[in-house]
Design an enzyme around this catalytic site. Sequence first.
Site, short mmCIF file in Angstrom:
data_model
loop_
_atom_site.label_atom_id
_atom_site.label_comp_id
_atom_site.label_asym_id
_atom_site.label_seq_id
_atom_site.Cartn_x
_atom_site.Cartn_y
_atom_site.Cartn_z
CB CYS A 153 -0.92 -0.01 1.22
SG CYS A 153 -1.99 1.45 1.36
CB CYS A 156 -0.65 2.32 4.15
SG CYS A 156 -2.30 1.82 3.63
CG ASP A 157 3.16 0.85 4.51
OD1 ASP A 157 2.67 1.31 5.55
OD2 ASP A 157 3.02 -0.33 4.16
#
Length: 325
Positions: A153, A156-157
């Site tokens: 992701c 997200c990261d």
Amino acid sequence: MDLSFNLNLSADSKAKELDEKELYDVVIIGGGPAAMTAAVYCMRKGVKTALVTKNIGGQVSDTKSIENYMGYNYIEGEELVKKFEEQVKQFEIAFKDGILVTGLKIENDIKIISLDNGQSIKTKSVIVSAGNRWRELNVPGEKEFRGRGVSYCSTCDGPFFKNLNVVVVGGGNSGVEAALDLIKIAKHVTIVEFTDSLKADKILIDKLKEHENHKILLSSAIKEIKGDEYVTSVMIEDQNTKETYEYKTDGVFVEIGLIPNSNFLKDIIKLNNFNEIIIDEKCETNVPGVFAAGDITSVPFKQIIIASGEGAKAAMAACEYVMKK
């Protein structure tokens, strides 16, 4: 014959065991943000609710760091899942983890849910929140370095790879979109695509050409992910020459698509071309009394906060259905 299900409950938990003899008002399938949120909303409405899941937390459990969920500047995925679970188990909900739903059939408006232990439960309505699973590379090092350089992701990261070199695996829309996100953050982005051309939409490829800090390796495949404590390199195979070489990188973003956990619904619920459950604005499927929420549905943008909101909406719709019945 003992028809109850074993459940290890903590001292603070009010959760109960599932029971085949019960007719539940709502059964929630799944253990991620959508399912957990739906459970809280259903219990607050006072309907008889059960939740069954193979894995509490789903993809969130595999997310190392979360910085875009309201109320937390930073929280790790496992910690957020624990908070979800504690909030759900403050209610007397029938709760079972570690069990897989294998089938769903309808008999006179009653929904019968089959489980992989050979048992089944009955309910007036269902909320399917079984989520997706990442399509994996299935190469050495992938599982070992998950959360330590391997991510699925970019949203997200991505921020954790600021000014670092990263590899994005996949040249479709998911891969190029991830690369475009990461180009703004990372020092350099390398796209590795198995075929001889990028498969993303032209508009995305054109946007990619506007940036210089990227490289595209076509007809290439990741064969291994290597590192010490964190990822340090990948082994890449040239599909034309079959030669393998080591390529230095600080991170690997696997962006080759998602697989909805919807196989058990194919003959009952209407799915789209991606096997996602098609729902309307009230999270209703084509079958009355069957609702769906979260990443398993056709709703775009697979994010924790969106899944949670959809779970709340599905719960309210399911409770409304039950009350009218």
